[in-house]
Design an enzyme around this catalytic site. Sequence first.
Site, PDB file in Angstrom:
ATOM      1  CE1 TYR A  40     -27.738 -24.482   9.836  1.00  0.00           C
ATOM      2  CE2 TYR A  40     -27.463 -23.183  12.020  1.00  0.00           C
ATOM      3  CZ  TYR A  40     -28.123 -23.873  10.999  1.00  0.00           C
ATOM      4  OH  TYR A  40     -29.584 -23.829  11.054  1.00  0.00           O
ATOM      5  NE  ARG A  59     -27.905 -30.817  15.186  1.00  0.00           N
ATOM      6  CZ  ARG A  59     -28.650 -30.005  15.914  1.00  0.00           C
ATOM      7  NH1 ARG A  59     -30.114 -30.274  15.977  1.00  0.00           N
ATOM      8  NH2 ARG A  59     -28.536 -28.617  16.078  1.00  0.00           N
ATOM      9  CE  LYS A 157     -28.305 -26.502  13.554  1.00  0.00           C
ATOM     10  NZ  LYS A 157     -29.668 -26.050  13.350  1.00  0.00           N
ATOM     11  CD  GLU A 189     -37.131 -29.173  10.476  1.00  0.00           C
ATOM     12  OE1 GLU A 189     -36.717 -29.437  11.702  1.00  0.00           O
ATOM     13  OE2 GLU A 189     -36.630 -29.619   9.164  1.00  0.00           O
ATOM     14  CG  LEU A 213     -31.773 -30.483  12.484  1.00  0.00           C
ATOM     15  CD1 LEU A 213     -30.729 -30.677  11.721  1.00  0.00           C
ATOM     16  CD2 LEU A 213     -31.535 -28.856  13.102  1.00  0.00           C
TER      17      LEU A 213
HETATM   18  N1  PDD Z   1     -32.139 -23.881  14.441  1.00  0.00           N
HETATM   19  N2  PDD Z   1     -35.240 -27.592  12.861  1.00  0.00           N
HETATM   20  C1  PDD Z   1     -34.410 -26.588  12.057  1.00  0.00           C
HETATM   21  C2  PDD Z   1     -34.971 -26.561  10.599  1.00  0.00           C
HETATM   22  C3  PDD Z   1     -33.684 -25.883  12.869  1.00  0.00           C
HETATM   23  O1  PDD Z   1     -33.020 -25.003  11.957  1.00  0.00           O
HETATM   24  C4  PDD Z   1     -33.392 -25.896  14.289  1.00  0.00           C
HETATM   25  C5  PDD Z   1     -32.256 -25.321  14.944  1.00  0.00           C
HETATM   26  C6  PDD Z   1     -34.047 -27.169  14.843  1.00  0.00           C
HETATM   27  C7  PDD Z   1     -33.934 -27.132  16.196  1.00  0.00           C
HETATM   28  O2  PDD Z   1     -32.794 -27.945  16.584  1.00  0.00           O
HETATM   29  P1  PDD Z   1     -32.028 -27.684  17.969  1.00  0.00           P
HETATM   30  O3  PDD Z   1     -32.870 -27.933  19.067  1.00  0.00           O
HETATM   31  O4  PDD Z   1     -30.811 -28.558  17.888  1.00  0.00           O
HETATM   32  O5  PDD Z   1     -31.625 -26.239  17.984  1.00  0.00           O
HETATM   33  C8  PDD Z   1     -34.940 -27.825  14.086  1.00  0.00           C
HETATM   34  C9  PDD Z   1     -30.916 -22.992  14.738  1.00  0.00           C
HETATM   35  C10 PDD Z   1     -31.209 -22.897  16.170  1.00  0.00           C
HETATM   36  C11 PDD Z   1     -30.608 -21.932  14.060  1.00  0.00           C
HETATM   37  O6  PDD Z   1     -30.544 -22.119  13.026  1.00  0.00           O
HETATM   38  O7  PDD Z   1     -30.487 -20.791  14.424  1.00  0.00           O
END
Ligand code: PDD
Length: 293
Positions: A40, A59, A157, A189, A213
């Site tokens: 996703y 990504r 992801k 994280e 991620l």
């Molecule tokens: N989550 N780490 C994890 C485990 C994440 O699920 C996310 C993003 C990030 C940050 O990635 P980005 O900057 O590309 O959004 C880091 C999304 C927002 C979600 O699951 O809703």
Amino acid sequence: MNERIAQMSRTVYVNGAYLPEEEAKVSIFDRGFLFADGVYEVTSVIGGRLLDFHGHARRLERSLGELDMASPVTMDELLGIHRELVARNAVTEGMVYLQITRGAPGDRDFVFPDPETTPSTLVLFTQSKGLIDNKAAETGMKVISIDDIRWGRRDIKTVQLLYPSMGKMMAKAAGADDAWMVDDGMVTEGTSNNAYIVKDGKIITRNLGSEILHGITRAAVLKFAREAQMEVEERPFTIEEAKAAEEAFITSASAFVMPVVSIDGVSLGDGAPGPVARRLREIYIDESLKSAL
Ligand code: PDD
């Protein structure tokens, strides 16, 4: 249909069709449902425009490639679908959620289906939500630390979000807002965001690898920080080091840059959002709007 649904009904996208949300359907045999066999992306929208679409598309292609999964559409077509959904739902601020799964072969089988006969499933929907005016940005977030017991390919992801979801519940139960996960003594994280600390004015965040991620917001924020002559160090850090830091923050597509004011009940600095996090939030919003699509 009750009145609430009638008012709230969104137009969503499922496998080539734009439909009212209550008419959108996915098979019970879908591998996303049975095996969490799907990937996703979440792309934020400000002023009706998409932030960093190309980063998310890149990504997504990488996640699909790592799992040997085909995309049913090109990335250009995906951009068109994102824009169409934002327009049809009149989203000014919020996000677009996208999910691709390995489709519905019609039986439950651990073996991947043949992509020639089982096309992948593509679903997108929007969520309207205020992102810039966020109270948490003024007060800061509280986090707790928990063990990171996720699988070893966190750079992909996938929709396997049960443990991050449990982590949020553990945080809530402890009176906090989120959890930072710790693997082998080092912070990986947050449950749905990347984690940072500030020490002697320097921004420290875990280096990229399969343990975290590769956040799209992370990449943008680090670039803007370096352009603003702020010092950045990409390396693992312990939760003890984090508790002793001047400040801390997280980044994600939905939170942008969000200050963290306490870790496991220990207040950071004066217990208020720190200057580095506040400045980076401003810079990130200003700069990413310039290239929004
Ligand atoms: N989550 N780490 C994890 C485990 C994440 O699920 C996310 C993003 C990030 C940050 O990635 P980005 O900057 O590309 O959004 C880091 C999304 C927002 C979600 O699951 O809703």
